[in-house]
Motif scaffolding. Sequence first.
Motif, PDB file in Angstrom:
ATOM      1  N   THR A 136       0.829  -1.194   0.000  1.00  0.00           N
ATOM      2  CA  THR A 136       0.000   0.000   0.000  1.00  0.00           C
ATOM      3  C   THR A 136       0.870   1.253   0.000  1.00  0.00           C
ATOM      4  N   GLY A 137       0.249   2.363  -0.277  1.00  0.00           N
ATOM      5  CA  GLY A 137       0.898   3.652  -0.075  1.00  0.00           C
ATOM      6  C   GLY A 137       0.457   4.189   1.272  1.00  0.00           C
ATOM      7  N   LYS A 138       1.233   5.071   1.838  1.00  0.00           N
ATOM      8  CA  LYS A 138       0.875   5.600   3.164  1.00  0.00           C
ATOM      9  C   LYS A 138      -0.463   6.335   3.134  1.00  0.00           C
ATOM     10  N   ASN A 139      -0.742   7.084   2.077  1.00  0.00           N
ATOM     11  CA  ASN A 139      -2.026   7.793   1.993  1.00  0.00           C
ATOM     12  C   ASN A 139      -3.194   6.818   1.923  1.00  0.00           C
ATOM     13  N   LYS A 189       4.720   1.581  -0.254  1.00  0.00           N
ATOM     14  CA  LYS A 189       5.410   2.049  -1.458  1.00  0.00           C
ATOM     15  C   LYS A 189       6.041   3.411  -1.180  1.00  0.00           C
ATOM     16  N   THR A 190       7.151   3.680  -1.850  1.00  0.00           N
ATOM     17  CA  THR A 190       7.820   4.967  -1.660  1.00  0.00           C
ATOM     18  C   THR A 190       7.430   5.975  -2.736  1.00  0.00           C
ATOM     19  N   GLU A 215      12.031  -0.643  -7.103  1.00  0.00           N
ATOM     20  CA  GLU A 215      11.124  -0.870  -5.979  1.00  0.00           C
ATOM     21  C   GLU A 215      10.345  -2.167  -6.152  1.00  0.00           C
ATOM     22  N   LEU A 216       9.926  -2.472  -7.367  1.00  0.00           N
ATOM     23  CA  LEU A 216       9.214  -3.732  -7.623  1.00  0.00           C
ATOM     24  C   LEU A 216      10.084  -4.933  -7.279  1.00  0.00           C
TER      25      LEU A 216
END
Length: 87
Positions: A26-29, A55-56, A64-65
Motif C-alpha cells: 500500500t501507499g501511506k495515503n 510504497k515509496t 522498488e518492484l
Amino acid sequence: MIKTFNVTNLEFFFKKIKSKKIFIITGKNSYTKTKINRIIKSNLEKDNEIKIYFKTQYLPTVTELKKIIKEINKFKPEIIFAVGGGS
C-alpha cells in the motif's frame, strides 16, 4: 486469484479468511485515508502474522518492484493484498 473489494467487502473477507501470513502492499495515503488500517487492527493483527510494505512512490520503479518481490519471497505469505488507487 485476483479480486477487487470495496472496504465493506474487505472487512467481511478479513473476518472469514483462514490464512495466517498476510502481505499488504500500500501507499501511506491509501493506508491512512481509508478504513483499511482500522480493519487490519481490528480483524487481523491478533491472529495473523502481517507484513505491510509501504510504497515509496506513486508509480513504483523497477527497483522498488524488485524490492517488493524480494520481501514477498522472504516473508512467504499465504495471501497478498494490494490497497490503493490502482498504481
